[in-house]
Structures are given as C-alpha cells and as structure tokens.
Design an enzyme around this catalytic site. Structure first.
Site, PDB file in Angstrom:
ATOM      1  N   LYS A   1     -15.037 -94.386 -30.477  1.00 40.31           N
ATOM      2  CA  LYS A   1     -14.699 -94.268 -31.893  1.00 40.31           C
ATOM      3  C   LYS A   1     -14.429 -95.654 -32.465  1.00 40.31           C
ATOM      4  O   LYS A   1     -13.399 -96.258 -32.164  1.00 40.31           O
ATOM      5  CB  LYS A   1     -13.467 -93.386 -32.117  1.00 40.31           C
ATOM      6  CG  LYS A   1     -13.331 -93.029 -33.604  1.00 40.31           C
ATOM      7  CD  LYS A   1     -11.970 -92.508 -33.994  1.00 40.31           C
ATOM      8  CE  LYS A   1     -10.984 -93.600 -34.267  1.00 40.31           C
ATOM      9  NZ  LYS A   1     -11.350 -94.500 -35.399  1.00 40.31           N
TER      10      LYS A   1
ATOM     11  N   GLU B   1      -4.671-102.355 -24.960  1.00 45.93           N
ATOM     12  CA  GLU B   1      -4.575-103.761 -25.349  1.00 45.93           C
ATOM     13  C   GLU B   1      -4.002-103.752 -26.756  1.00 45.93           C
ATOM     14  O   GLU B   1      -4.672-103.345 -27.699  1.00 45.93           O
ATOM     15  CB  GLU B   1      -5.943-104.432 -25.290  1.00 45.93           C
ATOM     16  CG  GLU B   1      -5.839-105.927 -25.102  1.00 45.93           C
ATOM     17  CD  GLU B   1      -5.915-106.689 -26.404  1.00 45.93           C
ATOM     18  OE1 GLU B   1      -4.877-106.759 -27.110  1.00 45.93           O
ATOM     19  OE2 GLU B   1      -6.990-107.210 -26.701  1.00 45.93           O
TER      20      GLU B   1
ATOM     21  N   CYS C   1      -5.599-110.386 -31.962  1.00 45.70           N
ATOM     22  CA  CYS C   1      -4.435-109.889 -31.225  1.00 45.70           C
ATOM     23  C   CYS C   1      -3.718-111.013 -30.490  1.00 45.70           C
ATOM     24  O   CYS C   1      -2.514-110.968 -30.302  1.00 45.70           O
ATOM     25  CB  CYS C   1      -4.833-108.770 -30.273  1.00 45.70           C
ATOM     26  SG  CYS C   1      -6.215-109.208 -29.243  1.00 45.70           S
TER      27      CYS C   1
ATOM     28  N   VAL D   1      -2.471 -86.036 -18.281  1.00 42.84           N
ATOM     29  CA  VAL D   1      -2.376 -87.121 -17.286  1.00 42.84           C
ATOM     30  C   VAL D   1      -3.639 -87.986 -17.262  1.00 42.84           C
ATOM     31  O   VAL D   1      -4.257 -88.201 -16.233  1.00 42.84           O
ATOM     32  CB  VAL D   1      -2.055 -86.584 -15.874  1.00 42.84           C
ATOM     33  CG1 VAL D   1      -1.608 -87.704 -14.946  1.00 42.84           C
ATOM     34  CG2 VAL D   1      -0.959 -85.534 -15.935  1.00 42.84           C
TER      35      VAL D   1
ATOM     36  N   TRP E   1     -10.811-103.099 -35.743  1.00 38.20           N
ATOM     37  CA  TRP E   1     -11.780-103.605 -36.723  1.00 38.20           C
ATOM     38  C   TRP E   1     -11.925-105.118 -36.728  1.00 38.20           C
ATOM     39  O   TRP E   1     -12.710-105.663 -37.492  1.00 38.20           O
ATOM     40  CB  TRP E   1     -11.371-103.143 -38.132  1.00 38.20           C
ATOM     41  CG  TRP E   1      -9.894-103.247 -38.405  1.00 38.20           C
ATOM     42  CD1 TRP E   1      -8.993-102.215 -38.375  1.00 38.20           C
ATOM     43  CD2 TRP E   1      -9.139-104.427 -38.717  1.00 38.20           C
ATOM     44  NE1 TRP E   1      -7.722-102.686 -38.652  1.00 38.20           N
ATOM     45  CE2 TRP E   1      -7.793-104.041 -38.856  1.00 38.20           C
ATOM     46  CE3 TRP E   1      -9.472-105.770 -38.883  1.00 38.20           C
ATOM     47  CZ2 TRP E   1      -6.761-104.946 -39.156  1.00 38.20           C
ATOM     48  CZ3 TRP E   1      -8.464-106.675 -39.170  1.00 38.20           C
ATOM     49  CH2 TRP E   1      -7.129-106.265 -39.313  1.00 38.20           C
TER      50      TRP E   1
ATOM     51  N   LYS F   1       4.339-106.787 -20.951  1.00 37.71           N
ATOM     52  CA  LYS F   1       5.323-106.136 -21.829  1.00 37.71           C
ATOM     53  C   LYS F   1       4.639-105.188 -22.830  1.00 37.71           C
ATOM     54  O   LYS F   1       3.719-104.473 -22.465  1.00 37.71           O
ATOM     55  CB  LYS F   1       6.179-107.206 -22.523  1.00 37.71           C
ATOM     56  CG  LYS F   1       6.972-108.072 -21.521  1.00 37.71           C
ATOM     57  CD  LYS F   1       8.050-108.872 -22.190  1.00 37.71           C
ATOM     58  CE  LYS F   1       7.564-110.261 -22.583  1.00 37.71           C
ATOM     59  NZ  LYS F   1       8.634-111.060 -23.194  1.00 37.71           N
TER      60      LYS F   1
ATOM     61  N   GLU G   1       4.108-108.299 -35.361  1.00 43.35           N
ATOM     62  CA  GLU G   1       2.742-108.781 -35.514  1.00 43.35           C
ATOM     63  C   GLU G   1       2.300-108.602 -36.955  1.00 43.35           C
ATOM     64  O   GLU G   1       2.397-107.509 -37.505  1.00 43.35           O
ATOM     65  CB  GLU G   1       1.813-108.010 -34.584  1.00 43.35           C
ATOM     66  CG  GLU G   1       0.395-108.504 -34.656  1.00 43.35           C
ATOM     67  CD  GLU G   1      -0.522-107.822 -33.660  1.00 43.35           C
ATOM     68  OE1 GLU G   1      -0.553-106.585 -33.645  1.00 43.35           O
ATOM     69  OE2 GLU G   1      -1.203-108.530 -32.896  1.00 43.35           O
TER      70      GLU G   1
END
Ligand code: ADP
Ligand code: MG
Length: 493
Positions: free
Chosen positions: A182, A257, A291, A251, A158, A459, A389
């Site tokens: 979505k 991200e 982010c 699979v 968002w 990572k 975070e």
C-alpha cells in the site's frame, strides 16, 4: 502551460491478481502536485473488501508455489528485468515522482538509480540465501533451512515513494514472499507505473498486488488480516504504535522503520566549511522530509555563535523552487496536511527558542506548500522542537560543553534512528560511535545510504533492519530439520 489551462487529470486503477481494477466501492481519491496544489490524478480508494481481494490473491499465489516454487535464479532474473525497466524509464519515473511529491528533480533522479540498484542487489542475493548444518551431538543430521515468511503486507510513506516500495518489494520477492503493497495516499503514482511492467517481466499474477488507499481504510485491514504473515511498515511513530497493537491478535511478524530526531554533532575541531555544509545537507535534503534528518544540530560552545551565523547565512541561499527546475534544492512539502503540521511546529518553535532564519511560508511562490529553510537556536533539548519529529526543513540547534555532554544530549531522545559526528580527532569519533544509541552513525557525513548496509533504528525509531542481507532475513523463517541416522529404536520404553 498557458495560464488558465488545467493540468490533465489521469485516472489510475490498482493492480490486484494481475488485473487492473477500480475499487469495489467505485470510489476514488485525488492525488496532487504540491507545487501547484492541482489535482493530477485520481486513484481507487480501496477499503477492506479490496484488501481482502488482494490478500486472497497473494495468499493463493504463495500457497500454489507460484513464486516460492520457482528457482532462486529465476526470481533473481525477474528482479534484474525490473531493474532494467526502471533504468530505461528513469527519466519518466523521476519526473512523475517529482511532480507528485514535490522533491527536486535532481533528487528524484538519484532516487530512481537507487530503486534500480535495490532490485539488482536483491536479484543477486536471491541465490545466496543459505541454510546451515547444526553440529548436534547425535547420530543425526540437523539442518536449519530458510523459507519465505509468506504473504507480506507492506505499508510505505510518501517521502521516497518508489524507493520505499523497492526497499520493501525487492527483499520480499528475493526471499520468495508474495506482497500486498500500500503506497502512501499522497504518492501512489510511480509504483502504479512500475506495476504496468510486472506481467511483461514474468512476475506471476498475485505475486505483487498494489492497493491504493488511506491508512485507516486500507492499511489497517491489512494489518489485521489473518492471511497476512508479516507487516513491514515505514512511517510515523504514532501509526507504528497502532500497527504493533493491531498486529498482536494474529501474532504477525512486524518490522517498523519509524521517525527520528537524529543528532548531528559538531565538535570545534571539525572542518568548519564541511561542517556547515553537512549541517544543512543533514536537515534540508528532500525538504527535511527524511526519517533520518539531522534535525537536532549539536554544536560545541566554542564555535557555537559563529556556527549558527554561518549556518543561517548559507540557509538563506538555499534555492527553493519548482521541483522540475534543475537548480532547485528544495521544493514544496508533499501536502497541505504536512505543510500545516510543519507550520504548527514553526509557531511552537518561535515560543520555545530563538529564530536564526526562515520560520514561515516562502512567500515568493503564489501557490504550493513551500516552507523556508528554518533554523532555531538556543533550543533546549527538552523543548518540543527537540523531541518531536517535524518532518520538514526545520533545524533545532543546541549548544554543548564537551564530549560527554554532547553524547548525553544526543542520547536523550525517545528516538534512535541515526546520528552523525563531525571531528578530525579519530579517538573522539570512535568514542562517539560506541556511545551513541542509534542504528546508523555517520562520521564526517550525514545521510549517505547504501543498499549494502543495514538501515533501521534503536528505541522508538522501530525494530528490524532493512537493506543488505539483514533486509532479506526479515522476510525469512528458519526451519529446523532433524534427520535421524540411527536405525535403532529410540529405546526409551
Ligand atoms: P503521515 O502522517 O506523515 O502521512 P503516516 O505514518 O500516517 O505518516 O503514513 C505512513 C503510511 O502509513 C501511509 O501509507 C499511511 O496510509 C499508512 N497508515 C496511516 N495510518 C494507518 C493505520 N492506522 N494503519 C495502517 N496504515 C496506516
Ligand atoms: Mg498520517
């Protein structure tokens, strides 16, 4: 609007197989303006049945070649038409984005430019997907061909609602994939407005489907769906881990991200004014709901006290305000849930470190999820506010002794999305660039993002890359083709 008047609540439908539909259950959910806490829209609350319908449409469109069977030129032209529509309607989209997400209008306007540019970039790239001739040691022609991966399920957050949709849709469509997107349940409105143009620009039905709903009821069924070939996800690390597990049974190709706790490193020789500015910009842009936010501010000891003081002074002057106000530099957080999450970290921070400024709700607003720009200092890198975070306007300032100390602290994190280093010493800068374990490293800047350059993390910040040619690769399969040029039998038996 006069006091006492309720905002008009707009009813939206979702876009599946070229049609505007309610959810099969008939349920809807409310969408808010986080600056007034009022409901501004109702959208369909999709569940697994609706996801099935959307996936079937995307599958059928892919399998009949409705999209991958068109020429790359045609796909490119359609993406350009979409970009043009977005540019022509940028003011309307920016205002809606701003109202729904709480981000400042000026930032929302920047975002709309980036959205259009993203569709233009991949519109151009559609005709530049190339194969290879492989130099095999035989009388044969060996080729590697690129083909679309199939049906892409795309789940987005968002914080940059329409831009995240563009980052997902543009490369997928250029590659020839069909999509079920979505949007985040908090911010579905701008992509629903954009979907109104899909038919007009020539996108065949079923190629892009927009399903509105919640993560567990609409996102998870997409991730598990056997007819979806790939999941592209941007969101929290917690959900990213769930997605990898749920995608395993079929699979699926997965790109993630996820979060970050990106270090923004300031050496004593950096330009001081630029450094303070960069520290604030790194962590308060978009209310810190980024982010790649530079949420760990690492400062060399010799300038540390002066730095903390200057940063706090300037943070106090950051203009918090209604998102539609052009002077606003920080709006409210996106939702009550996010506001409460950030406030819980403010409480944790007060126990773990010292508070330089902020630390609570901005009380000058009667309503809205406004949080003050907050700076904690003397933060231990092992503290929760240095490791987890927060996704809000909260900086954790950490002192360091020297260059190797800075790099060690910077890399001591479960995340590795981005990092920035500020110095006038080119040797130091390049050593840091090499040593930092992050997918993006900025020198003397933080946050600039370009569609031409790769985006993604090391990572636990995820895997795969978006944007640039890397972004389209994630939507392509590679097929090896061998053509025997030798007319003799193989002659083995
Ligand atoms: P936040 O908690 O800040 O909302 P999330 O990672 O939960 O961040 O949300 C990002 C996106 O992931 C949203 O579109 C959300 O609906 C979706 N999502 C959340 N949980 C799941 C899940 N279990 N499976 C698939 N998608 C999910
Ligand atoms: Mg969530």
């Amino acid at each position: 609007m006069p006091a006492g008047f309720k905002t008009e609540v707009k009813a939206y439908q979702m876009y599946i197989d070229g049609e505007w539909l309610e959810s099969r259950s008939g349920k809807t959910f409310p969408v808010y303006d986080p600056s007034t806490e009022e409901v501004i829209a109702q959208v369909p609350d999709a569940n697994a049945e609706d996801v099935d319908r959307a996936v079937a449409a995307a599958r059928a469109a892919f399998d009949r070649g409705a999209w991958s069977g068109t020429t790359a030129q045609e796909r490119g032209r359609i993406l350009f038409r979409l970009a043009t529509k977005i540019r022509e309607n940028a003011a309307m989209l920016a205002e809606l984005e701003c109202r729904n997400s709480g981000k400042p209008i000026v930032e929302a306007e920047f975002d709309m430019g980036d959205v259009a540019t993203c569709f233009e970039y991949y519109g151009g790239l559609a005709t530049k997907v190339l194969g290879y001739i492989n130099p095999v040691p035989d009388n044969a022609m060996s080729m590697s061909l690129k083909e679309p991966v199939g049906v892409a399920g795309q789940i987005i957050p968002w914080n940059y609602p329409l831009l995240m949709a563009a980052w997902k849709l543009a490369p997928a469509l250029a590659a020839g994939c069909t999509c079920v997107l979505k949007p985040a349940e908090q911010t579905p409105l701008t992509i629903l407005e954009v979907a109104k143009w899909f038919e007009e620009i020539g996108l065949p039905k079923g190629v892009v489907n927009v399903v509105t709903g919640f993560g567990e009821t609409a996102g998870a069924p997409m991730v598990k769906h056997p007819e979806v070939n790939k999941i592209a996800f941007t969101g929290s690390a917690t959900v990213g881990k769930v997605i990898v597990k749920q995608a395993a049974d079929t699979v699926k190709r997965v790109t993630l991200e996820l979060g970050g706790k990106s270090p923004n490193i300031f050496f004593a020789d950096a330009d001081f004014e630029a450094a303070i500015d960069g520290a604030l910009f790194g962590v308060f842009i978009n209310q810190g709901e980024v982010c790649s936010a530079g949420s760990r501010v690492l400062v060399e000891k010799s300038i540390y006290p002066k730095f903390v003081e200057a940063m706090a002074e300037k943070a106090k002057r950051v203009t918090l305000g209604p998102p539609l106000d052009r002077d606003t530099k920080m709006g409210p957080l996106v939702s009550k849930e996010q506001y409460e999450r950030v406030c819980s970290y403010l409480d944790i921070g007060k126990k773990e470190a010292k508070l330089a400024t902020g630390g609570g709700r901005a009380e000058k607003f009667a309503r809205g999820f406004y949080v003050e720009p907050t700076i904690f200092y003397d933060v231990d890198n092992q503290a929760r506010i240095a490791r987890e975070e927060i996704f809000g306007p909260v900086a954790s300032v950490i002192p360091f002794e020297n260059e190797s100390d800075a790099v060690q602290i910077a890399n001591d994190s479960p995340y590795g999305l981005a990092a920035a280093v500020w110095t006038r010493d080119i040797f130091k800068a390049f050593r840091a660039v090499k040593a930092l374990r992050a997918g993006i490293v900025w020198v003397n800047h933080m946050q600039p993002t370009y569609v031409e350059a790769p985006w993604g993390g090391y990572k636990q910040s995820g895997f795969g890359r978006e944007l640039g040619p890397w972004g389209i690769e994630e939507y392509l399969e590679t097929k090896q083709v061998h053509i025997n040029l030798n007319e003799q039998p193989i002659g083995w038996y």
